[in-house]
Motif scaffolding. Structure first.
Motif, PDB file in Angstrom:
ATOM      1  N   PRO A  37       0.814  -1.232   0.000  1.00  0.00           N
ATOM      2  CA  PRO A  37       0.000   0.000   0.000  1.00  0.00           C
ATOM      3  C   PRO A  37       0.841   1.274   0.000  1.00  0.00           C
ATOM      4  O   PRO A  37       1.979   1.267   0.457  1.00  0.00           O
ATOM      5  N   ILE A  38       0.264   2.348  -0.534  1.00  0.00           N
ATOM      6  CA  ILE A  38       0.884   3.659  -0.386  1.00  0.00           C
ATOM      7  C   ILE A  38      -0.036   4.501   0.491  1.00  0.00           C
ATOM      8  O   ILE A  38      -1.250   4.288   0.520  1.00  0.00           O
ATOM      9  N   ALA A  39       0.572   5.431   1.237  1.00  0.00           N
ATOM     10  CA  ALA A  39      -0.206   6.246   2.168  1.00  0.00           C
ATOM     11  C   ALA A  39      -1.172   7.137   1.407  1.00  0.00           C
ATOM     12  O   ALA A  39      -0.890   7.561   0.291  1.00  0.00           O
ATOM     13  N   ALA A  40      -2.322   7.420   2.046  1.00  0.00           N
ATOM     14  CA  ALA A  40      -3.298   8.316   1.420  1.00  0.00           C
ATOM     15  C   ALA A  40      -2.745   9.733   1.375  1.00  0.00           C
ATOM     16  O   ALA A  40      -1.915  10.114   2.193  1.00  0.00           O
ATOM     17  N   ARG A  41      -3.178  10.495   0.393  1.00  0.00           N
ATOM     18  CA  ARG A  41      -2.704  11.868   0.247  1.00  0.00           C
ATOM     19  C   ARG A  41      -3.815  12.682  -0.423  1.00  0.00           C
ATOM     20  O   ARG A  41      -4.416  12.214  -1.387  1.00  0.00           O
ATOM     21  N   PRO A  42      -4.102  13.871   0.124  1.00  0.00           N
ATOM     22  CA  PRO A  42      -5.197  14.646  -0.478  1.00  0.00           C
ATOM     23  C   PRO A  42      -4.791  15.281  -1.809  1.00  0.00           C
ATOM     24  O   PRO A  42      -3.617  15.589  -2.011  1.00  0.00           O
ATOM     25  N   VAL A  43      -5.760  15.432  -2.668  1.00  0.00           N
ATOM     26  CA  VAL A  43      -5.509  16.015  -3.988  1.00  0.00           C
ATOM     27  C   VAL A  43      -6.549  17.095  -4.247  1.00  0.00           C
ATOM     28  O   VAL A  43      -7.720  16.902  -3.939  1.00  0.00           O
ATOM     29  N   ARG A  59      -7.280  25.431 -13.434  1.00  0.00           N
ATOM     30  CA  ARG A  59      -7.269  25.185 -14.874  1.00  0.00           C
ATOM     31  C   ARG A  59      -8.148  23.987 -15.225  1.00  0.00           C
ATOM     32  O   ARG A  59      -8.940  24.027 -16.162  1.00  0.00           O
ATOM     33  N   GLU A  60      -7.993  22.917 -14.443  1.00  0.00           N
ATOM     34  CA  GLU A  60      -8.801  21.721 -14.682  1.00  0.00           C
ATOM     35  C   GLU A  60     -10.287  22.027 -14.509  1.00  0.00           C
ATOM     36  O   GLU A  60     -11.119  21.601 -15.312  1.00  0.00           O
ATOM     37  N   HIS A  62     -13.219  21.726 -17.285  1.00  0.00           N
ATOM     38  CA  HIS A  62     -14.356  20.833 -17.110  1.00  0.00           C
ATOM     39  C   HIS A  62     -15.678  21.584 -17.193  1.00  0.00           C
ATOM     40  O   HIS A  62     -16.639  21.109 -17.788  1.00  0.00           O
ATOM     41  N   ARG A  79      -9.894  11.342 -18.511  1.00  0.00           N
ATOM     42  CA  ARG A  79     -10.548  11.724 -17.252  1.00  0.00           C
ATOM     43  C   ARG A  79     -10.685  10.540 -16.316  1.00  0.00           C
ATOM     44  O   ARG A  79     -10.563  10.664 -15.112  1.00  0.00           O
ATOM     45  N   ARG A  87       3.372  13.391  -6.006  1.00  0.00           N
ATOM     46  CA  ARG A  87       2.595  12.412  -6.787  1.00  0.00           C
ATOM     47  C   ARG A  87       1.850  13.191  -7.844  1.00  0.00           C
ATOM     48  O   ARG A  87       0.959  13.976  -7.526  1.00  0.00           O
TER      49      ARG A  87
END
Lengths: 692, 371
Positions: A367-373, A378-379, A383, B154, B231
Motif C-alpha cells: 500500500p501507499i499512504a493516502a494523500r489529499p488532492v 485550470r482543470e 471541465h 478523465r 505524486r
C-alpha cells in the motif's frame, strides 16, 4: 532478431518446450514477436531493445538462456591456421577519420574457391531470413548472426593501390552498392576507400566493384568498429538500412572484432579452402575500459522491495559475464563484460538481477499512504466549459495542432505574430502550429456536412501557439500556449453569443456589476467573420486594464464558400473562441449567495423608442444603473422598427422589468417610482422616449 | 371543461364565500331560522337521494342530469342546503359547516367514481378522440458527447486522484533540456534525430525547440520547482513523426504518473498499477512486468494487464533513473520514485473496440455520438 533453435542449441541446451523458452525470455527482456517452423528448424522472432546489442547474435541469446535455466554455455574458440606471408604484405590500412572508425582490422585469405554453401549453412541462414549468396558471403553473415559483429569480405584483386582508407566521403562522390544501385554520397558519410574510390559505405554496405564473385580467389576480410551516429546518418540518408547498419547503430561488443575475424577466417578456410595469411592489419585500437561498479548488499531490496539472497545475486551476475573484482571478500565490486556497455552503475546491476530473478516475485499489494488532492483552477475551468457545451448538445472534436498554411492564415484572434513552423510536417502539407482552433473546427464541420451528418455542432478545447517576441524576458517560455475553447454551430449570432455567455456564466463571469469582474461584448472584427456581424468579448476587472478574452461572430460568406458550407438553405454558421487560460481566476472567486425573496414580484413592460444607432447595451446599462435594488430581471422582449408608427430612424425596445422586494409585498406606487426612474434615466442617457 | 375540475374548484369551501353571502342576502332579505338537527337531516336526505340517483345512472346524459340536480351551481339541491347554513344559530354554524362539507365531499367523490366508470366503459368511442398514439416519436433532446479520448483521460485522472496523484500540465513546445537531456537522453541518442521529432524553425538562442515527444517533460518541470514528496499525473498531446495508420498517429495523448517519496520500491509501482488496472477495467486485475529499456527509468519495464484471460500491453514504467533525480536537484540516495506512462489512444481503442485510431481524429459526429 530471428533465432534458429537448431543454431542456438549449439551453445546451450534448450528446454524441451519452445513455449517455455519464449515465455521465460519474454519475462526477462526479450519480447516474443512470433514463432515459425522452417524445415526441421524453428525460427523465433525476438524484439531486442536498443541497449542490448549483445542479443543481436545467437551467442548473446544463448547466454541469457544459460543463466535463466541454469545450464552451461559453450562458446566455440576459433583457431584459424595462419600460413605464409603476413596479411600486411598485401594491404595497407589507414584511418583518416578516427571519429567515425575507432578500430579497423583486415585479414587476407588467398586461394579460396567461391561456390555454394553447405546445406546446413544455407538452412540456418534461411531460418533467420537471409538468402544464401555464396560460401564466403554466407560465412560473414553467419558470424554476424552468431556474435553480433558485422563483417565484410572484399575481392582483394579489385582493391586498387593495395590500400584501404577509412575516411569521410567528399561531395560529389558516388558509390554503387552490392544491391547494384548507385548512390550519390554527401560529404561526411563514412566510406571505406581504396587508393581511387569508395569500395564500401562504412558499416552499411559493401560495393559492387569489389564484391565476392565466382572468379574471386583472394579475399580481404574486414572486421571493424564504426561510430553509431555516422552509420545511422548514412543508412537513413540513403534509405539503405542493413543488418550491419542496424548492429553498428547499437554498438556491438568491441572485443568481438578480433573474435569474429578469427571465427570467419577459420570457417572460410574450412568450407571454401584457401590459406589464411599471418596476422591482421590493424588501424586504430580496441578501446575497452570496463568501469568498476559497487553493489551495496541492501540495494536490491531497497529498489525492488523483495529480498534476493546475496549468493543468488552473485550467481546471476557471474552467469551474465560480470567479473567480481579480486581482493574484496564480499564480492561487492564488479566489472561489466565488454558486451554490456549499458551496465556502468549500481542501478544497472540491480536491474540485471531483477530481470533474471523475475519481476513476478515483486508483490502487487504494497500500500501507499493516502494523500489529499485538489483539482487545479485550470482543470475546473476546462471541465466547466466542457460541461456547458455538452449540455448544449455539442460533440467534442479533436483536431490537429499543426495545420496547413492556408487554413492557418484564415484567422488569428490573439495577435498578428507569424505562426511557428515545424519540420517535418505533421501530416503532408501541415507544418504550421495553429494560433486558433476556429479554422480546424470549420474544416471538421465541412467534412461532416459533406458526408451528410446532421447537426454537426462541434467544440474543442486545446491550445494555440503564439511565439513571443524575441525581446520577451528570458524567463518566459519562447512560446505562449493559450488554452482555448472554440465552438462552431449552425444558427445566428444570438445563438452563439448566448452559448458563449452560458460558458462564461458557468465559469463565474455571469454578472454585470462593474465593481466585479465581468465581460462586455463590443463590436469587433476578425477576418473569419462577416463585417459588422462579430463581437470581441472583453474582460473588465476593477483595477486592471480591459482584456480581450473572446471572439464571436457569423462566419463570412467567402469563408463558407471555401469550405463548401455556403448552402443558403442551411443558414448561417456562427463560431466563438474563448481564452480559458485568462479566465481561470474566476472559478475561485468568492461570491455571496442569498436567499431568494418570498414576496411576490411585479412585472412591468415598458416600450422605449430610441434612435436606430443606440445599442441595446447602452439602454440596458441605463436601466440597470437607475432601477435600484428592486430590479430582479430586465428582459428584452422585442426590438422593432416601423417608420410610420415610430418615425424614420427610430426603433423600439420592448422591455419587461421584474421588480421584487426582499422586505415586503411591493406596492404599485413603489413599482411605478422605479419604472419612472428607469424611463427618465433612459431618456437622459440614450434619448429614449416612452411609447404611449 | 371537465365537470370534475369545476366541482373541485369550489370544493374547499368551509364557509360560504362573500359573494355567496351577498347573493343570498339579495335573494332573501329575511333569513329563515333552521335548527342544527333539521339541517343534518336535510343533508342525510340529500346524500341518500344523490347516492340512489347516481347509482342508477347509465350514460353521460343521465350523469349530467344528476349533476345539475344535486350539484348544480345555480339551483342544485346542495346549493339550496348551503343557503340554510346562514339560518343556523351562530353557535351551530361551525358544526353545520363541517357536516355540509362532509356531505358535499362524499357526493362529489361518488359523482367522480361514476364518471370514471362511465369513461372506462366508453373507451374506444368518445375517450379515444384525445387518446395519444404513444408510438409517435418523442421530441428529440440533442445530447452532447465528450470525446472518447477525453473520457479515457478523465477516467485515468479520477482513478489516480483517488490514489493521491494530482493532474499537472505543461508546455507542448519544449526545449532540449526538458525533452531530452534531463530525461537522460544524450545528444547522440537516436531519439533526438531530426527525422524522429518535430523541430521548430525558430530556436531560443542556440537551443532548438520542438513539439514534445513525451509528457515526461512536465514531470521534469514539476520536479525542478517542487520538493518531494510528489505524486503527479501529467497528460496531454505529444508528437512523433509516425506515418498515420490503424495504430499510429503523429499526434497522440499520453498519461504519465510520477511518484517520488523516500523508500519507494518496485512493489509500490506494481501495486499502484494494479489498482489502476482494477479500477479501470473493473474487478481484480493482475499486472505483469516485462523488462524493457527507457532512458529515464532503471529498472525499466513494460506492464501488461490481464484482460479477458489475456495479457494486454498497457504501457511502460520503471523506477526513476538516479541520473534523472540528480538532474532536477534531488539526491538519489535520499529519495526514490517510480514513473509510468500510458498511450491513451491505445487503451481507448481497446476499451471501446475501435479498430483504427485515426477514427478518433476524423471528428465525424456520427462516430462521436456513440460515446
Amino acid at each position: 532478431m530471428i533465432i534458429s533453435t537448431n543454431w542456438l542449441s549449439e551453445y546451450v541446451s534448450l528446454p524441451e518446450s519452445t513455449d517455455a523458452l519464449v515465455e521465460r525470455l519474454l519475462l526477462s527482456g526479450l519480447n516474443h514477436e512470433s514463432t515459425q517452423s522452417v524445415g526441421n528448424d524453428t525460427a523465433i522472432d525476438l524484439e531486442v531493445t536498443s541497449n542490448r546489442p549483445d542479443c543481436l547474435g545467437h551467442i548473446g541469446v544463448a547466454r541469457e538462456v544459460a543463466v535463466l535455466f541454469g545450464c552451461p554455455l559453450h562458446i566455440p574458440e576459433p583457431h584459424p591456421q595462419e600460413v605464409g606471408a603476413e596479411s600486411a604484405a598485401n594491404i595497407a590500412v589507414e584511418i583518416l577519420s578516427p571519429e567515425i572508425c575507432p578500430h579497423y582490422t583486415a585479414r587476407v585469405i588467398r586461394g579460396v574457391r567461391v561456390g555454394p554453401s553447405p546445406q546446413w549453412l544455407v538452412d540456418r541462414l534461411t531460418t533467420v531470413g537471409i538468402a544464401s549468396v555464396n560460401n564466403v558471403v554466407d560465412i560473414t553473415n553467419y558470424v554476424m548472426f552468431e556474435c553480433g559483429q558485422p563483417l565484410h569480405a572484399f575481392d582483394l584483386a579489385k582493391i586498387r593501390g593495395g590500400r584501404i582508407s577509412v575516411r569521410r566521403a567528399v561531395a560529389g562522390e558516388s558509390f554503387t552498392a552490392i544491391n547494384h544501385k548507385t548512390y550519390a554520397l554527401t560529404a561526411g558519410m563514412g566510406v571505406i576507400a581504396d587508393a581511387e574510390r569508395p569500395v564500401a559505405l562504412a558499416g552499411v554496405m559493401g560495393g559492387a566493384g569489389t564484391e565476392i564473385a565466382a572468379a574471386t580467389t583472394d579475399i580481404l576480410l574486414e572486421s571493424a568498429q564504426f561510430a553509431p551516429l555516422t552509420v545511422r546518418a548514412a543508412a537513413r540518408g540513403l534509405v539503405l538500412a542493413s543488418a550491419s547498419s542496424y548492429r553498428f547503430e547499437r554498438v556491438p561488443d568491441p572485443a568481438a572484432v578480433a573474435w569474429a575475424s578469427r571465427r570467419a577466417a577459420a570457417m572460410i578456410a574450412e568450407i571454401a579452402g584457401g590459406q589464411i595469411a599471418r596476422g591482421t592489419v590493424e588501424a586504430g585500437r580496441l578501446a575497452v575500459s570496463p568501469a568498476t561498479i559497487q553493489l551495496r548488499p541492501d540495494r536490491v531490496a531497497e529498489v525492488l522491495g523483495i529480498d534476493i539472497p546475496i549468493e543468488r545475486q552473485q550467481a546471476i551476475l557471474i552467469g551474465l559475464g560480470f567479473v567480481a573484482e579480486p581482493g574484496g571478500t564480499d564480492r561487492s565490486r564488479w566489472q561489466a563484460p565488454t558486451w554490456r556497455r549499458d551496465c556502468g552503475r549500481e542501478i544497472d546491476l540491480v536491474e540485471e538481477i531483477a530481470r533474471i530473478e523475475g519481476y513476478d516475485r515483486v508483490p502487487e499489494n504494497e500500500p501507499i499512504a493516502a494523500r489529499p488532492v485538489t483539482e487545479s483552477a485550470r482543470e475546473r475551468t476546462l471541465h466547466r466549459a466542457t460541461e456547458v457545451l455538452v449540455a448544449a448538445g455539442f460533440c467534442e472534436a479533436m483536431t490537429r495542432s499543426v495545420v496547413g498554411a492556408s487554413l492557418e492564415a484564415l484567422a488569428s484572434p490573439w495577435g498578428d505574430v507569424s505562426p511557428l513552423v515545424c519540420a517535418p510536417p505533421l501530416v503532408r502539407g501541415a507544418d504550421r502550429l495553429r494560433r486558433t482552433l476556429l479554422p480546424s473546427l470549420l474544416e471538421a464541420r465541412a467534412a461532416n456536412v459533406a458526408i451528410g451528418a446532421q447537426q454537426p455542432d462541434l467544440f474543442e478545447t486545446a491550445r494555440g501557439y503564439l511565439p513571443r517576441p524575441a525581446a520577451a524576458p528570458d524567463a518566459a517560455s519562447p512560446v505562449e500556449e493559450p488554452l482555448l475553447v472554440s465552438f462552431v454551430m449552425g444558427g445566428g449570432f444570438a445563438a452563439a453569443k448566448g452559448l458563449a455567455e452560458a460558458v462564461l456564466e458557468r465559469l463565474g463571469l455571469g454578472g454585470s456589476a462593474t465593481n466585479e469582474p465581468h465581460v462586455v461584448f463590443r463590436q469587433g472584427h476578425l477576418d473569419l467573420f462577416a463585417t459588422g456581424r462579430a463581437a470581441e468579448i472583453v474582460l473588465e476587472r476593477p483595477g486592471q486594464p480591459a482584456e480581450r478574452i473572446g471572439v464571436v461572430g457569423e462566419v463570412a460568406a467567402t469563408v463558407l464558400t471555401n469550405f463548401g458550407l455556403n448552402v443558403g438553405a442551411k443558414g448561417a454558421v456562427v463560431a466563438a473562441e474563448l481564452r480559458l487560460d485568462r479566465l481561470e481566476f474566476a472559478v475561485d472567486l468568492e461570491r455571496p449567495r442569498s436567499r431568494p425573496s418570498d414576496f411576490p414580484a411585479v412585472e412591468r413592460d415598458v416600450n422605449l423608442i430610441v434612435d436606430q444607432t443606440v445599442p441595446w447595451g447602452d439602454v440596458a446599462a441605463a436601466i440597470r444603473g437607475s432601477a435600484g435594488g428592486l430590479l430582479e430581471e430586465c428582459r428584452l422582449v422585442q426590438v422593432w422598427t416601423d417608420a410610420e408608427r415610430l418615425g424614420a430612424g427610430k426603433k423600439s425596445f420592448v422591455v419587461s422589468l421584474r421588480l421584487r422586494s426582499s422586505e415586503g409585498t411591493l406596492a404599485g406606487e413603489d413599482a411605478n417610482r422605479t419604472v419612472d426612474a428607469v424611463v427618465a434615466s433612459c431618456g437622459r442617457q440614450c434619448g429614449a422616449v416612452l411609447r404611449a | 371543461m371537465d365537470c370534475r375540475s369545476r366541482l373541485r374548484s369550489r370544493s374547499a369551501v368551509t364557509e360560504p364565500t362573500g359573494r355567496d353571502k351577498a347573493a343570498a342576502a339579495k335573494a332573501a332579505p329575511a333569513v329563515q331560522a333552521v335548527t342544527i338537527d333539521s339541517f343534518i337531516a336535510e343533508l342525510a336526505a340529500f346524500r341518500a337521494a344523490a347516492s340512489e340517483t347516481l347509482g342508477g345512472v347509465a350514460g353521460a346524459a343521465g350523469l349530467e342530469q344528476a349533476r345539475i340536480e344535486f350539484l348544480g351551481a345555480r339551483s342544485g339541491r346542495l346549493k339550496a342546503i348551503q343557503k340554510l347554513l346562514s339560518g343556523l344559530a351562530s353557535a351551530d354554524r361551525p358544526a353545520g359547516g363541517r357536516h355540509f362539507n362532509e356531505a358535499k365531499g362524499a357526493v362529489n367523490a361518488l359523482f367522480a367514481a361514476v364518471q370514471d366508470t362511465l369513461a372506462g366503459a366508453g373507451a374506444g368511442s368518445a375517450a379515444a378522440a384525445d387518446a395519444i398514439d404513444v408510438t409517435l416519436p418523442g421530441e428529440p433532446l440533442r445530447l452532447g458527447h465528450v470525446h472518447p479520448i477525453t473520457q479515457t483521460i478523465r477516467r485515468v485522472q479520477e482513478i489516480m486522484a483517488r490514489l493521491g496523484f494530482e493532474s499537472v500540465d505543461g508546455p507542448e513546445v519544449e526545449d532540449q533540456w526538458h525533452n531530452f537531456e534531463a530525461l537522460a537522453i544524450p545528444a547522440e541518442h537516436p531519439a533526438r534525430d531530426p527525422l524522429d521529432n518535430f523541430y521548430l524553425a525558430v530556436a531560443r538562442g542556440a537551443d532548438p525547440l520542438l513539439l514534445r515527444s513525451q509528457t515526461s517533460t512536465v514531470q521534469i518541470r514539476v520536479m525542478e520547482n517542487r520538493r518531494p514528496p510528489l505524486r503527479i499525473v501529467s497528460l496531454g498531446r505529444v508528437y512523433r513523426p509516425d506515418t498515420a495508420d490503424a495504430t499510429h498517429y503523429p499526434m497522440f495523448h499520453q498519461v504519465e504518473g510520477l511518484l517520488i517519496e523516500p523508500g519507494t520500491t518496485m512493489a509500490h509501482l506494481k501495486s499502484v498499477l494494479r489498482q489502476l488496472a482494477s479500477s479501470f477495467l473493473g474487478g481484480d486485475v493482475h499486472v505483469r512486468f516485462r523488462p524493457s529499456f527507457f532512458p529515464f527509468t532503471e529498472p525499466s519495464v513494460e506492464f501488461d494487464m490481464e484482460w479477458g484471460g489475456r495479457w494486454i500491453e498497457m504501457g511502460g514504467a520503471g523506477m526513476v533513473d538516479p541520473a534523472v533525480l540528480a538532474a532536477v536537484g534531488y539526491d538519489p540516495e535520499e529519495v526514490s520514485g517510480f514513473a509510468f506512462g500510458l498511450g491513451v489512444e491505445r487503451i481507448a481503442a481497446r476499451r471501446y473496440g475501435v479498430a483504427d485510431i485515426r477514427d478518433f481524429y476524423r471528428n465525424d459526429v456520427r462516430f462521436l455520438r456513440q460515446f
